[in-house]
Scaffold this motif. Sequence first.
Motif, PDB file in Angstrom:
ATOM      1  N   SER A  82      -3.653 -41.480  52.471  1.00 55.19           N
ATOM      2  CA  SER A  82      -4.264 -40.056  52.853  1.00 55.19           C
ATOM      3  C   SER A  82      -3.070 -39.411  52.884  1.00 55.19           C
ATOM      4  O   SER A  82      -2.952 -37.727  53.113  1.00 55.19           O
ATOM      5  N   LEU A  83      -1.685 -39.948  53.687  1.00 53.80           N
ATOM      6  CA  LEU A  83      -0.796 -39.026  53.613  1.00 53.80           C
ATOM      7  C   LEU A  83      -0.457 -38.559  52.113  1.00 53.80           C
ATOM      8  O   LEU A  83       0.592 -37.289  52.569  1.00 53.80           O
ATOM      9  N   LEU A  84       0.130 -39.309  51.327  1.00 52.88           N
ATOM     10  CA  LEU A  84      -0.060 -38.866  50.571  1.00 52.88           C
ATOM     11  C   LEU A  84      -0.443 -37.486  49.391  1.00 52.88           C
ATOM     12  O   LEU A  84      -0.192 -36.597  48.638  1.00 52.88           O
ATOM     13  N   PHE A  85      -1.528 -38.142  49.773  1.00 51.67           N
ATOM     14  CA  PHE A  85      -2.345 -36.997  49.383  1.00 51.67           C
ATOM     15  C   PHE A  85      -2.041 -35.772  50.076  1.00 51.67           C
ATOM     16  O   PHE A  85      -2.578 -34.587  49.687  1.00 51.67           O
ATOM     17  N   GLU A  86      -2.379 -35.910  51.338  1.00 50.29           N
ATOM     18  CA  GLU A  86      -2.072 -34.828  52.395  1.00 50.29           C
ATOM     19  C   GLU A  86      -0.991 -33.743  51.917  1.00 50.29           C
ATOM     20  O   GLU A  86      -0.794 -32.373  52.009  1.00 50.29           O
ATOM     21  N   LEU A  87       0.045 -34.237  51.237  1.00 51.56           N
ATOM     22  CA  LEU A  87       1.058 -33.575  50.476  1.00 51.56           C
ATOM     23  C   LEU A  87       1.456 -33.236  49.720  1.00 51.56           C
ATOM     24  O   LEU A  87       1.709 -32.175  49.272  1.00 51.56           O
ATOM     25  N   GLN A  88       0.314 -33.731  48.602  1.00 55.69           N
ATOM     26  CA  GLN A  88      -0.421 -33.457  47.155  1.00 55.69           C
ATOM     27  C   GLN A  88      -0.994 -31.345  47.079  1.00 55.69           C
ATOM     28  O   GLN A  88      -0.864 -30.853  47.268  1.00 55.69           O
ATOM     29  N   HIS A  89      -2.139 -32.264  48.497  1.00 54.29           N
ATOM     30  CA  HIS A  89      -2.634 -30.731  49.217  1.00 54.29           C
ATOM     31  C   HIS A  89      -3.424 -30.246  47.392  1.00 54.29           C
ATOM     32  O   HIS A  89      -4.777 -29.685  47.827  1.00 54.29           O
ATOM     33  N   HIS A  90      -2.828 -30.136  46.621  1.00 51.09           N
ATOM     34  CA  HIS A  90      -3.259 -29.544  44.977  1.00 51.09           C
ATOM     35  C   HIS A  90      -4.072 -30.818  44.388  1.00 51.09           C
ATOM     36  O   HIS A  90      -3.019 -31.632  43.660  1.00 51.09           O
ATOM     37  N   ALA A  91      -5.197 -30.636  43.685  1.00 50.17           N
ATOM     38  CA  ALA A  91      -5.645 -31.530  42.389  1.00 50.17           C
ATOM     39  C   ALA A  91      -5.283 -31.084  40.985  1.00 50.17           C
ATOM     40  O   ALA A  91      -5.687 -31.544  40.381  1.00 50.17           O
ATOM     41  N   VAL A  92      -3.986 -30.621  40.716  1.00 45.84           N
ATOM     42  CA  VAL A  92      -3.818 -30.126  39.833  1.00 45.84           C
ATOM     43  C   VAL A  92      -1.966 -30.635  39.376  1.00 45.84           C
ATOM     44  O   VAL A  92      -1.385 -30.541  40.604  1.00 45.84           O
ATOM     45  N   GLY A  93      -1.558 -31.075  38.608  1.00 44.52           N
ATOM     46  CA  GLY A  93      -0.359 -30.456  38.130  1.00 44.52           C
ATOM     47  C   GLY A  93       0.627 -32.140  37.719  1.00 44.52           C
ATOM     48  O   GLY A  93       0.070 -33.071  38.376  1.00 44.52           O
ATOM     49  N   ASP A  94       1.187 -31.604  37.566  1.00 46.52           N
ATOM     50  CA  ASP A  94       2.091 -33.160  37.178  1.00 46.52           C
ATOM     51  C   ASP A  94       2.589 -33.982  38.567  1.00 46.52           C
ATOM     52  O   ASP A  94       2.754 -35.359  38.299  1.00 46.52           O
ATOM     53  N   ASN A  95       2.685 -33.646  39.492  1.00 41.36           N
ATOM     54  CA  ASN A  95       2.913 -34.135  41.215  1.00 41.36           C
ATOM     55  C   ASN A  95       1.895 -35.033  41.582  1.00 41.36           C
ATOM     56  O   ASN A  95       2.235 -36.053  41.737  1.00 41.36           O
ATOM     57  N   PHE A  96       0.519 -34.174  40.974  1.00 42.45           N
ATOM     58  CA  PHE A  96      -1.141 -34.854  41.282  1.00 42.45           C
ATOM     59  C   PHE A  96      -0.567 -35.747  40.587  1.00 42.45           C
ATOM     60  O   PHE A  96      -1.481 -37.248  40.608  1.00 42.45           O
ATOM     61  N   LYS A  97      -0.636 -35.912  38.852  1.00 41.05           N
ATOM     62  CA  LYS A  97      -0.230 -37.058  37.889  1.00 41.05           C
ATOM     63  C   LYS A  97       0.223 -38.272  38.106  1.00 41.05           C
ATOM     64  O   LYS A  97      -0.058 -39.572  38.307  1.00 41.05           O
ATOM     65  N   ALA A  98       1.232 -37.651  38.969  1.00 36.06           N
ATOM     66  CA  ALA A  98       2.343 -39.030  39.115  1.00 36.06           C
ATOM     67  C   ALA A  98       1.753 -39.400  40.253  1.00 36.06           C
ATOM     68  O   ALA A  98       1.812 -40.698  40.240  1.00 36.06           O
ATOM     69  N   LEU A  99       0.948 -39.004  41.688  1.00 31.92           N
ATOM     70  CA  LEU A  99       0.732 -39.287  42.462  1.00 31.92           C
ATOM     71  C   LEU A  99       0.088 -40.582  42.158  1.00 31.92           C
ATOM     72  O   LEU A  99      -0.458 -41.745  42.622  1.00 31.92           O
ATOM     73  N   LEU A 100      -0.771 -40.248  41.076  1.00 31.96           N
ATOM     74  CA  LEU A 100      -2.877 -40.626  40.810  1.00 31.96           C
ATOM     75  C   LEU A 100      -1.564 -41.951  40.129  1.00 31.96           C
ATOM     76  O   LEU A 100      -2.441 -43.393  40.261  1.00 31.96           O
ATOM     77  N   LYS A 101      -0.863 -42.130  39.222  1.00 28.75           N
ATOM     78  CA  LYS A 101      -0.420 -43.616  38.440  1.00 28.75           C
ATOM     79  C   LYS A 101       0.673 -44.461  39.824  1.00 28.75           C
ATOM     80  O   LYS A 101       0.352 -45.119  39.763  1.00 28.75           O
ATOM     81  N   LEU A 102       1.181 -43.824  40.694  1.00 28.23           N
ATOM     82  CA  LEU A 102       1.159 -43.901  42.017  1.00 28.23           C
ATOM     83  C   LEU A 102       0.522 -45.075  43.078  1.00 28.23           C
ATOM     84  O   LEU A 102       0.979 -46.158  43.278  1.00 28.23           O
ATOM     85  N   ILE A 103      -0.037 -44.410  42.754  1.00 29.15           N
ATOM     86  CA  ILE A 103      -1.441 -44.614  43.696  1.00 29.15           C
ATOM     87  C   ILE A 103      -2.610 -46.258  43.119  1.00 29.15           C
ATOM     88  O   ILE A 103      -2.822 -46.965  43.602  1.00 29.15           O
ATOM     89  N   LYS A 104      -2.614 -45.719  41.871  1.00 30.82           N
ATOM     90  CA  LYS A 104      -3.406 -47.314  40.816  1.00 30.82           C
ATOM     91  C   LYS A 104      -2.572 -48.922  41.309  1.00 30.82           C
ATOM     92  O   LYS A 104      -1.471 -48.574  40.885  1.00 30.82           O
TER      93      LYS A 104
END
Length: 179
Positions: A157-179
């Motif tokens: 929850s907190l990582l997606f809250e920090l991300q705010h936006h469902a696009v971009g390189d950070n978002f892609k890296a975040l998706l890899k991190l939580i899988k």
Amino acid sequence: MLSAAETVLVIVDVQGKLARLMDGSEALHQQLVSLISGARLFDLPIVWLEQLPQKLGATSEELQAVLEGHQPIAKEHFSAWPCDAFRAALKHTERKQVLLCGIETHICVYQTCRDLLDNGFDVHLVADAMGSRTAANKALGLQMMLQAGAKLTNVESLLFELQHHAVGDNFKALLKLIK
């Protein structure tokens, strides 16, 4: 809402044999690795604490690996607040939102939380990244901190809250991190 520009991660005492005695220790360590990796993804300052490391041992190896480039702050009190180096590190970040995690929820995390709240910090408890030797003690520690004014969150929850936006390189890296 959490803001990456206003948030600091505080890791409390995940050390030695005690860290392996936590209820759900393996899952706790996995969540802490994800949390620390996510904090690094968002360039959050990290304040890393160790309780009497000469007696209790060093931080768990898997956490040390993702904390490369950071140095632990040794403390003697259960709360980190009486430690001058902790207060200086926190002040240096110039941030008031604290993500709090570590062990033991009902002792060192609890006492650190209370002192942070008493000194004007906005404390967010990363519930799945903290532990106690028993589930009951963890639950009680969380309840005591919530009653004192802390907020409850979890790693994802907190990582997606920090991300705010469902696009971009950070978002892609975040998706890899939580899988």
